[in-house]
Design an enzyme around this catalytic site. Structure first.
Site, PDB file in Angstrom:
ATOM      1  N   ASP A  57       0.853  -1.188   0.000  1.00 20.45           N
ATOM      2  CA  ASP A  57       0.000   0.000   0.000  1.00 20.45           C
ATOM      3  C   ASP A  57       0.889   1.238   0.000  1.00 20.45           C
ATOM      4  O   ASP A  57       1.905   1.267   0.708  1.00 20.45           O
ATOM      5  CB  ASP A  57      -0.866  -0.033   1.276  1.00 20.45           C
ATOM      6  CG  ASP A  57      -2.060   0.883   1.140  1.00 20.45           C
ATOM      7  OD1 ASP A  57      -1.868   2.107   1.064  1.00 20.45           O
ATOM      8  OD2 ASP A  57      -3.195   0.372   1.114  1.00 20.45           O
ATOM      9  N   PHE A  79      -0.106   5.964 -10.301  1.00 19.88           N
ATOM     10  CA  PHE A  79      -1.521   5.755 -10.637  1.00 19.88           C
ATOM     11  C   PHE A  79      -2.364   5.405  -9.420  1.00 19.88           C
ATOM     12  O   PHE A  79      -3.589   5.517  -9.468  1.00 19.88           O
ATOM     13  CB  PHE A  79      -1.684   4.570 -11.614  1.00 19.88           C
ATOM     14  CG  PHE A  79      -1.089   4.763 -12.965  1.00 19.88           C
ATOM     15  CD1 PHE A  79      -1.748   5.515 -13.922  1.00 19.88           C
ATOM     16  CD2 PHE A  79       0.118   4.180 -13.306  1.00 19.88           C
ATOM     17  CE1 PHE A  79      -1.220   5.681 -15.189  1.00 19.88           C
ATOM     18  CE2 PHE A  79       0.661   4.344 -14.571  1.00 19.88           C
ATOM     19  CZ  PHE A  79      -0.014   5.095 -15.515  1.00 19.88           C
ATOM     20  N   SER A 123      -6.751  14.475 -13.400  1.00 22.11           N
ATOM     21  CA  SER A 123      -7.983  14.218 -14.135  1.00 22.11           C
ATOM     22  C   SER A 123      -8.602  15.530 -14.609  1.00 22.11           C
ATOM     23  O   SER A 123      -8.495  16.565 -13.930  1.00 22.11           O
ATOM     24  CB  SER A 123      -8.957  13.522 -13.175  1.00 22.11           C
ATOM     25  OG  SER A 123     -10.242  13.498 -13.732  1.00 22.11           O
ATOM     26  N   TYR A 147     -13.474  13.514  -4.842  1.00 18.32           N
ATOM     27  CA  TYR A 147     -12.474  12.901  -5.734  1.00 18.32           C
ATOM     28  C   TYR A 147     -11.708  13.988  -6.508  1.00 18.32           C
ATOM     29  O   TYR A 147     -10.474  14.023  -6.509  1.00 18.32           O
ATOM     30  CB  TYR A 147     -13.164  11.934  -6.707  1.00 18.32           C
ATOM     31  CG  TYR A 147     -12.252  11.492  -7.840  1.00 18.32           C
ATOM     32  CD1 TYR A 147     -11.143  10.691  -7.586  1.00 18.32           C
ATOM     33  CD2 TYR A 147     -12.490  11.904  -9.153  1.00 18.32           C
ATOM     34  CE1 TYR A 147     -10.285  10.307  -8.623  1.00 18.32           C
ATOM     35  CE2 TYR A 147     -11.649  11.525 -10.187  1.00 18.32           C
ATOM     36  CZ  TYR A 147     -10.548  10.728  -9.917  1.00 18.32           C
ATOM     37  OH  TYR A 147      -9.699  10.362 -10.937  1.00 18.32           O
ATOM     38  N   LYS A 151      -7.622  15.333  -6.286  1.00 19.29           N
ATOM     39  CA  LYS A 151      -6.654  15.502  -7.387  1.00 19.29           C
ATOM     40  C   LYS A 151      -6.077  16.921  -7.363  1.00 19.29           C
ATOM     41  O   LYS A 151      -4.894  17.128  -7.569  1.00 19.29           O
ATOM     42  CB  LYS A 151      -7.342  15.233  -8.729  1.00 19.29           C
ATOM     43  CG  LYS A 151      -7.733  13.772  -8.944  1.00 19.29           C
ATOM     44  CD  LYS A 151      -6.507  12.894  -9.056  1.00 19.29           C
ATOM     45  CE  LYS A 151      -6.861  11.430  -9.229  1.00 19.29           C
ATOM     46  NZ  LYS A 151      -5.698  10.535  -9.135  1.00 19.29           N
ATOM     47  N   ARG A 290     -28.106  12.509 -15.014  1.00 17.24           N
ATOM     48  CA  ARG A 290     -27.413  12.058 -13.810  1.00 17.24           C
ATOM     49  C   ARG A 290     -26.898  13.288 -13.071  1.00 17.24           C
ATOM     50  O   ARG A 290     -26.291  14.176 -13.679  1.00 17.24           O
ATOM     51  CB  ARG A 290     -26.244  11.144 -14.229  1.00 17.24           C
ATOM     52  CG  ARG A 290     -25.419  10.607 -13.091  1.00 17.24           C
ATOM     53  CD  ARG A 290     -24.422   9.550 -13.555  1.00 17.24           C
ATOM     54  NE  ARG A 290     -23.384  10.075 -14.439  1.00 17.24           N
ATOM     55  CZ  ARG A 290     -22.381   9.366 -14.948  1.00 17.24           C
ATOM     56  NH1 ARG A 290     -22.294   8.073 -14.698  1.00 17.24           N
ATOM     57  NH2 ARG A 290     -21.477   9.914 -15.729  1.00 17.24           N
TER      58      ARG A 290
HETATM   59  P1  NAD Z   1      -7.820   1.486 -11.302  1.00 16.62           P
HETATM   60  O1  NAD Z   1      -8.662   1.440 -10.087  1.00 16.62           O
HETATM   61  O2  NAD Z   1      -8.041   0.477 -12.364  1.00 16.62           O
HETATM   62  O3  NAD Z   1      -6.268   1.451 -10.899  1.00 16.62           O
HETATM   63  C1  NAD Z   1      -5.778   1.981  -9.696  1.00 16.62           C
HETATM   64  C2  NAD Z   1      -4.888   0.921  -9.057  1.00 16.62           C
HETATM   65  O4  NAD Z   1      -4.356   1.445  -7.840  1.00 16.62           O
HETATM   66  C3  NAD Z   1      -5.640  -0.352  -8.704  1.00 16.62           C
HETATM   67  O5  NAD Z   1      -4.930  -1.470  -9.199  1.00 16.62           O
HETATM   68  C4  NAD Z   1      -5.687  -0.352  -7.167  1.00 16.62           C
HETATM   69  O6  NAD Z   1      -5.654  -1.671  -6.638  1.00 16.62           O
HETATM   70  C5  NAD Z   1      -4.447   0.453  -6.830  1.00 16.62           C
HETATM   71  N1  NAD Z   1      -4.504   1.169  -5.551  1.00 16.62           N
HETATM   72  C6  NAD Z   1      -5.517   1.967  -5.074  1.00 16.62           C
HETATM   73  N2  NAD Z   1      -5.188   2.469  -3.884  1.00 16.62           N
HETATM   74  C7  NAD Z   1      -3.933   1.998  -3.587  1.00 16.62           C
HETATM   75  C8  NAD Z   1      -3.061   2.155  -2.502  1.00 16.62           C
HETATM   76  N3  NAD Z   1      -3.403   2.901  -1.441  1.00 16.62           N
HETATM   77  N4  NAD Z   1      -1.861   1.522  -2.522  1.00 16.62           N
HETATM   78  C9  NAD Z   1      -1.502   0.762  -3.580  1.00 16.62           C
HETATM   79  N5  NAD Z   1      -2.301   0.569  -4.652  1.00 16.62           N
HETATM   80  C10 NAD Z   1      -3.504   1.182  -4.645  1.00 16.62           C
HETATM   81  O7  NAD Z   1      -7.949   2.970 -11.904  1.00 16.62           O
HETATM   82  P2  NAD Z   1      -7.459   3.564 -13.296  1.00 16.62           P
HETATM   83  O8  NAD Z   1      -8.658   3.844 -14.121  1.00 16.62           O
HETATM   84  O9  NAD Z   1      -6.372   2.733 -13.856  1.00 16.62           O
HETATM   85  O10 NAD Z   1      -6.900   4.962 -12.808  1.00 16.62           O
HETATM   86  C11 NAD Z   1      -5.526   5.168 -12.497  1.00 16.62           C
HETATM   87  C12 NAD Z   1      -5.317   6.583 -12.015  1.00 16.62           C
HETATM   88  O11 NAD Z   1      -5.797   7.493 -13.022  1.00 16.62           O
HETATM   89  C13 NAD Z   1      -6.104   6.937 -10.740  1.00 16.62           C
HETATM   90  O12 NAD Z   1      -5.292   7.774  -9.940  1.00 16.62           O
HETATM   91  C14 NAD Z   1      -7.310   7.696 -11.266  1.00 16.62           C
HETATM   92  O13 NAD Z   1      -7.809   8.603 -10.337  1.00 16.62           O
HETATM   93  C15 NAD Z   1      -6.714   8.401 -12.474  1.00 16.62           C
HETATM   94  N6  NAD Z   1      -7.731   8.743 -13.487  1.00 16.62           N
HETATM   95  C16 NAD Z   1      -8.542   7.767 -14.002  1.00 16.62           C
HETATM   96  C17 NAD Z   1      -9.512   8.094 -14.940  1.00 16.62           C
HETATM   97  C18 NAD Z   1     -10.455   7.043 -15.505  1.00 16.62           C
HETATM   98  O14 NAD Z   1     -11.505   7.417 -16.038  1.00 16.62           O
HETATM   99  N7  NAD Z   1     -10.141   5.758 -15.456  1.00 16.62           N
HETATM  100  C19 NAD Z   1      -9.650   9.421 -15.370  1.00 16.62           C
HETATM  101  C20 NAD Z   1      -8.795  10.399 -14.840  1.00 16.62           C
HETATM  102  C21 NAD Z   1      -7.823  10.042 -13.888  1.00 16.62           C
HETATM  103  N1  UDP Z   2     -23.627   7.941 -19.512  1.00 15.09           N
HETATM  104  C1  UDP Z   2     -24.852   7.409 -19.865  1.00 15.09           C
HETATM  105  N2  UDP Z   2     -25.194   6.174 -19.346  1.00 15.09           N
HETATM  106  C2  UDP Z   2     -24.377   5.461 -18.529  1.00 15.09           C
HETATM  107  C3  UDP Z   2     -23.119   6.020 -18.184  1.00 15.09           C
HETATM  108  C4  UDP Z   2     -22.779   7.270 -18.690  1.00 15.09           C
HETATM  109  O1  UDP Z   2     -25.622   8.017 -20.610  1.00 15.09           O
HETATM  110  O2  UDP Z   2     -24.745   4.361 -18.084  1.00 15.09           O
HETATM  111  C5  UDP Z   2     -23.220   9.253 -20.086  1.00 15.09           C
HETATM  112  C6  UDP Z   2     -22.921  10.323 -19.055  1.00 15.09           C
HETATM  113  O3  UDP Z   2     -24.102  11.021 -18.712  1.00 15.09           O
HETATM  114  C7  UDP Z   2     -21.899  11.199 -19.806  1.00 15.09           C
HETATM  115  C8  UDP Z   2     -21.153  10.198 -20.682  1.00 15.09           C
HETATM  116  O4  UDP Z   2     -22.002   9.049 -20.794  1.00 15.09           O
HETATM  117  O5  UDP Z   2     -22.571  12.113 -20.663  1.00 15.09           O
HETATM  118  C9  UDP Z   2     -19.808   9.765 -20.105  1.00 15.09           C
HETATM  119  O6  UDP Z   2     -20.026   9.320 -18.777  1.00 15.09           O
HETATM  120  P1  UDP Z   2     -18.881   8.587 -17.944  1.00 15.09           P
HETATM  121  O7  UDP Z   2     -19.457   8.240 -16.607  1.00 15.09           O
HETATM  122  O8  UDP Z   2     -18.309   7.475 -18.762  1.00 15.09           O
HETATM  123  O9  UDP Z   2     -17.735   9.699 -17.827  1.00 15.09           O
HETATM  124  P2  UDP Z   2     -17.713  11.130 -17.078  1.00 15.09           P
HETATM  125  O10 UDP Z   2     -19.094  11.453 -16.620  1.00 15.09           O
HETATM  126  O11 UDP Z   2     -16.770  10.921 -15.978  1.00 15.09           O
HETATM  127  O12 UDP Z   2     -17.215  12.080 -18.110  1.00 15.09           O
END
Ligand code: NAD
Ligand code: UDP
Length: 337
Positions: A57, A79, A123, A147, A151, A290
């Site tokens: 962790d 990440f 993000s 969240y 960030k 939503r």
């Molecule tokens: P994910 O949940 O698939 O990956 C995150 C990983 O971190 C997981 O494997 C989890 O087990 C591990 N983890 C969480 N807390 C931990 C801790 N305290 N110690 C060690 N490991 C830990 O998420 P993802 O989609 O791959 O996202 C990765 C990063 O990108 C995150 O920081 C997320 O906030 C950021 N991000 C994701 C998105 C998205 O839409 N997926 C968008 C913008 C930013």
């Molecule tokens: N969305 C939707 N149905 C779903 C999930 C998402 O219509 O079941 C729409 C949501 O309102 C947004 C877009 O898809 O306009 C992307 O949503 P997502 O949750 O994937 O990403 P974020 O809201 O984080 O941009």
């Protein structure tokens, strides 16, 4: 060696594949709270060799110190964190502890070991509902959830760190909507429970796990009334991290870059493209909006192009094809997950 925290997760695993393929040694550190260790084998199958793996962790300072003592780490791609917006509203302390306190512990351990190079997963959610689209890095902070605020806090922490010690090399990458999967089909997004996000929900409808997609509102001020987002292929996103590492190798700096395509697509356009790529019909129903959703945002990706020499190469058809390949493979091979 590059330390990848959260490297078993969705974006991390794709980045580890690209790091290995480019010839880097990689150590993955993950507590497996939102991922499975089997991803390491699947990454190895794609890249031809495995990364090292430590289950730990980021809040565990002793474990981090051991990692930095046992390995010559040059840079960290960070990440690890929690990412569900709705959950962060219900459990804010968990989000601030994991995302903010966890990063503090990591940065302390890095400084103690003399490792001053980090790429951080931020993000586009830090922009909230932006006044101007496309959104540039100069847009003001307006995060609308714990969240998003976690960030923002980490970003500001990194800026202060650089101001105090300009030997640091810091890249803050603001992702737009990561989607798709590796074209090999062996890794992809594997959410627990009911997906919150559009693309995994669509793929689960296509494979027959869910009866229909709810479209959250078709009365937005957009051409077809549904929400518009900047969907970026996860392999393009992964490659953005390699570009950031290269930029950091030049000189100490603290840079902030959007990683998006610059092109927005509506929910209906995504559904149409997915039907075409998969040959499956996606039944939909229109429901209410939503809470917290914004009508439209997409990136201005020009800074990443000039500063990092990076642009997204993959389009919506590639995204849908690869997401469908992954979903089909995962459904047929549950024992491998
Ligand atoms: P994910 O949940 O698939 O990956 C995150 C990983 O971190 C997981 O494997 C989890 O087990 C591990 N983890 C969480 N807390 C931990 C801790 N305290 N110690 C060690 N490991 C830990 O998420 P993802 O989609 O791959 O996202 C990765 C990063 O990108 C995150 O920081 C997320 O906030 C950021 N991000 C994701 C998105 C998205 O839409 N997926 C968008 C913008 C930013
Ligand atoms: N969305 C939707 N149905 C779903 C999930 C998402 O219509 O079941 C729409 C949501 O309102 C947004 C877009 O898809 O306009 C992307 O949503 P997502 O949750 O994937 O990403 P974020 O809201 O984080 O941009």
């Amino acid at each position: 060696m590059i330390l990848v925290t959260g490297g078993c997760g969705y974006i991390g695993s794709h980045t580890v594949v690209e790091l290995l393929s480019a010839g880097n040694e990689v150590l993955v550190l993950d507590n497996l709270s939102n991922s499975k260790v089997s991803v390491i084998d699947r990454v190895a199958r794609i890249a031809g060799r495995a990364p090292r793996f430590v289950k730990a962790d980021i809040l565990d300072r002793k474990a981090l110190d051991e990692v930095f003592k046992a390995h010559r780490i040059e840079a960290v791609i960070h990440f690890a964190g929690l990412k569900a917006v709705g959950e962060s509203v219900a459990q804010p302390q968990r989000y601030y502890e994991n995302n903010v306190a966890g990063t503090l512990v990591l940065l302390d351990a890095m400084a103690a070991a003399g490792v001053k190079q980090i790429v951080f997963s931020s993000s586009a959610t830090v922009y909230g509902d932006p006044e101007v689209v496309p959104v540039s890095e100069a847009a003001p902070y307006r995060p609308a959830s714990p969240y998003g605020r976690s960030k923002r806090m980490v970003e500001e922490l990194l800026f202060d760190l650089y101001a105090a010690d300009p030997e640091w090399r810091i890249a803050v990458l603001r992702y737009f909507n990561p989607v798709g999967a590796h074209p090999s089909a062996f890794i992809g997004e594997d959410p627990n429970g009911v997906p919150n996000n559009l693309m995994p929900y669509v793929t689960q409808v296509a494979i027959g796990q869910r009866p229909e997609l709810s479209i959250f509102g078709d009365d937005y001020p957009t051409p077809d009334g549904t929400g518009i987002r900047d969907y970026i292929h996860v392999v393009d996103l992964a490659l953005g991290h390699l570009a950031a590492l290269t930029a950091l190798s030049d000189a100490p700096t603290c840079l902030v870059a959007n990683l998006g395509t610059g092109q927005g697509y509506s929910v209906k356009q995504v559904v149409d493209a997915f039907e075409k790529a998969s040959g499956q019909r996606i039944p939909v129903k229109i429901t209410g909006r939503r809470a917290g959703d914004v009508p439209c945002y997409f990136a201005d990706p020009s800074y990443a192009r000039t500063r990092l020499g990076w642009t997204a190469q993959r389009g919506l058809d590639d995204i849908c094809r690869d997401a469908w390949r992954w979903q089909s493979w995962a459904a047929a091979h549950p024992e491998e997950l």
